[in-house]
Design a protein around this motif. Structure first.
Motif, PDB file in Angstrom:
ATOM      1  N   SER A 235       0.960  -1.321   0.065  1.00  0.00           N
ATOM      2  CA  SER A 235      -0.088   0.118  -0.030  1.00  0.00           C
ATOM      3  C   SER A 235       0.768   1.251  -0.064  1.00  0.00           C
ATOM      4  N   PRO A 236       0.418   2.216  -0.355  1.00  0.00           N
ATOM      5  CA  PRO A 236       1.252   3.594  -0.347  1.00  0.00           C
ATOM      6  C   PRO A 236       1.681   3.976   0.837  1.00  0.00           C
ATOM      7  N   ASN A 237       1.031   3.499   1.912  1.00  0.00           N
ATOM      8  CA  ASN A 237       1.353   3.826   3.576  1.00  0.00           C
ATOM      9  C   ASN A 237       2.510   3.117   3.888  1.00  0.00           C
ATOM     10  N   LYS A 238       2.653   2.039   3.394  1.00  0.00           N
ATOM     11  CA  LYS A 238       3.818   1.008   3.630  1.00  0.00           C
ATOM     12  C   LYS A 238       4.890   1.360   2.886  1.00  0.00           C
ATOM     13  N   ILE A 239       4.671   2.002   1.780  1.00  0.00           N
ATOM     14  CA  ILE A 239       5.776   2.309   1.013  1.00  0.00           C
ATOM     15  C   ILE A 239       6.425   3.432   1.475  1.00  0.00           C
ATOM     16  N   GLN A 240       5.426   4.345   1.983  1.00  0.00           N
ATOM     17  CA  GLN A 240       6.199   5.650   2.775  1.00  0.00           C
ATOM     18  C   GLN A 240       6.806   5.568   3.977  1.00  0.00           C
ATOM     19  N   ARG A 241       6.398   4.416   4.601  1.00  0.00           N
ATOM     20  CA  ARG A 241       6.983   3.915   6.041  1.00  0.00           C
ATOM     21  C   ARG A 241       8.468   3.387   5.781  1.00  0.00           C
ATOM     22  N   SER A 242       8.464   2.648   4.836  1.00  0.00           N
ATOM     23  CA  SER A 242       9.630   1.966   4.155  1.00  0.00           C
ATOM     24  C   SER A 242      10.693   2.984   3.848  1.00  0.00           C
ATOM     25  N   ALA A 243      10.282   4.158   2.902  1.00  0.00           N
ATOM     26  CA  ALA A 243      11.233   4.991   2.626  1.00  0.00           C
ATOM     27  C   ALA A 243      11.810   5.816   3.891  1.00  0.00           C
ATOM     28  N   GLY A 244      10.760   6.171   4.757  1.00  0.00           N
ATOM     29  CA  GLY A 244      11.202   6.831   5.873  1.00  0.00           C
ATOM     30  C   GLY A 244      12.069   6.293   7.098  1.00  0.00           C
ATOM     31  N   ASN A 245      12.060   4.845   7.061  1.00  0.00           N
ATOM     32  CA  ASN A 245      12.700   4.329   8.121  1.00  0.00           C
ATOM     33  C   ASN A 245      13.889   3.182   7.719  1.00  0.00           C
TER      34      ASN A 245
ATOM     35  N   TYR B  49      19.968  14.370  -4.947  1.00  0.00           N
ATOM     36  CA  TYR B  49      19.650  14.306  -3.553  1.00  0.00           C
ATOM     37  C   TYR B  49      18.323  14.806  -3.366  1.00  0.00           C
ATOM     38  N   PHE B  50      18.354  16.087  -3.849  1.00  0.00           N
ATOM     39  CA  PHE B  50      16.797  16.887  -3.617  1.00  0.00           C
ATOM     40  C   PHE B  50      15.797  16.157  -4.113  1.00  0.00           C
ATOM     41  N   GLY B  51      15.902  15.161  -5.260  1.00  0.00           N
ATOM     42  CA  GLY B  51      14.794  14.324  -5.646  1.00  0.00           C
ATOM     43  C   GLY B  51      14.459  13.301  -4.748  1.00  0.00           C
ATOM     44  N   LEU B  52      15.344  12.885  -3.839  1.00  0.00           N
ATOM     45  CA  LEU B  52      15.360  11.985  -2.885  1.00  0.00           C
ATOM     46  C   LEU B  52      14.384  12.331  -1.785  1.00  0.00           C
ATOM     47  N   LEU B  53      14.587  13.714  -1.600  1.00  0.00           N
ATOM     48  CA  LEU B  53      14.148  14.284  -0.406  1.00  0.00           C
ATOM     49  C   LEU B  53      12.553  14.254  -0.914  1.00  0.00           C
ATOM     50  N   GLU B  54      12.272  14.823  -1.976  1.00  0.00           N
ATOM     51  CA  GLU B  54      10.923  14.908  -2.530  1.00  0.00           C
ATOM     52  C   GLU B  54      10.310  13.582  -2.447  1.00  0.00           C
TER      53      GLU B  54
END
Length: 333
Positions: free
Chosen positions: A90-100, A159-164
């Motif tokens: 799910s999008p939420n799981k993807i976001q948590r994976s990217a952030g952690n 790097y900026f792209g990764l932050l985005e």
């Protein structure tokens, strides 16, 4: 601040390893000098020079011009792009994976003029497995068609792209080998000047950080043939990359930069490396400016010893893993 590693084995084993490495160095040195002379013979014709460099890049990237055997790794991200999400994510799981999860942006050195070789891709694959992190090999524009500062600007944009994409700076590590170190540290200064949040840490293998070639190791390693590279090959690449830019520009030669406010840096090199003094000066400058820089160096005669699988390479990767663990700050649950 500094730690020296000795390649452990019997006296006979050490002698054999030293002999093999020195033979490798001579093969690489002779091959590079031969290609350099061939390139210089084509400078009278722009069309011939462009054709030659295109052929060189193609052969370098495919492995056709390798001086030592290698193989193509599988599953490596080579364009700085995140892997596509699985259908069951799910999008939420993807976001948590990217952030952690730590992610490493990596620049492979090629003297500023060559793309990553198969051997470098293989090395990055082994590093990714050893540290259990996603590594993105960042492509950049190549000299002489795109001279300085095109490469560090390209890296800063990635790097900026990764932050985005949702990655937190606390999860991002920068890494590079040889000439890639100049690009990464140049980009770091661009990020700092723009007021961007800086990454969690930086890892450099055999870093080339002084394009003025002012370190004593450039002379001693060239004269003693302890390194596969010589001052003339380094000067040739630096000239194509810098063109009219001063060799002491901090963005190109980070040994002249103010390292205040920089994230922690881990440097791995060999005491026989052509760029050994660059590593020492970066460490000393870091101490002067309050930047936490640590250098680990081996008694290996190999330049960028991580390129080939060995006990020294395993030690190096283990230290990188510990460095990332110390400096990675995952998001609160």
């Amino acid at each position: 601040m500094a730690r020296r590693y000795t390649i452990g084995s019997s006296l006979l084993g050490r002698s054999v390893k030293q002999l093999i490495a020195r033979i490798e160095n001579r093969v690489i040195e002779r091959t590079l000098i031969s290609r350099l002379k061939y390139a210089l013979r084509h400078t009278g014709s722009l069309e011939a020079a462009q054709l030659h460099i295109a052929q060189m890049r193609g052969g370098y990237e495919s492995g056709a011009l390798e001086t030592l055997p290698s193989f193509t790794p599988r599953g490596l991200i080579t364009r700085g792009l995140a892997p596509p999400p699985r259908p069951d994510q799910s999008p939420n799981k993807i976001q948590r994976s990217a952030g952690n999860r730590p992610v490493v942006l990596y620049v492979a050195g090629g003297g500023f003029i060559m793309p990553p070789s198969r051997k470098q891709k293989n090395m990055v694959q082994r590093l990714a497995e050893a540290i259990d992190c996603e590594i993105m090999m960042v492509a950049h524009r190549l000299a002489p068609e795109h001279p300085f500062p095109a490469a560090p600007i390209d890296f800063a944009a990635r790097y900026f792209g990764l932050l985005e994409q949702g990655h937190r700076p606390e999860n991002i590590f920068l890494a590079a080998d040889t000439a890639g170190a100049s690009i990464v540290l140049g980009a770091l200064q661009v990020l700092q000047q723009d007021g961007a949040e800086l990454p969690a840490g930086i890892v450099l293998f055999s870093p080339w950080c002084d394009l003025s070639l002012s370190g004593w190791s450039y002379i001693t390693r060239s004269m003693s043939s302890q390194s596969p590279f010589r001052m003339e090959t380094a000067a040739f690449c630096a000239r194509l990359y810098l063109q009219d830019e001063p060799v002491t520009s901090p963005l190109a030669s980070p040994v002249f930069a103010d390292q205040s406010g920089w994230p922690p840096i881990l440097i791995h090199t060999s005491e026989n490396d052509l760029h050994f003094d660059d590593a020492i000066r970066m460490t000393e400058n870091g101490q002067k400016h309050g930047c936490n820089v640590r250098i680990n160096y081996w008694d290996s005669p190999r330049h960028h010893l991580e390129r080939l699988s060995s006990e020294a390479a395993k030690q190096s990767f283990s230290e990188v893993n510990a460095f990332i663990s110390r400096n990675w700050r995952p998001a609160p649950a």
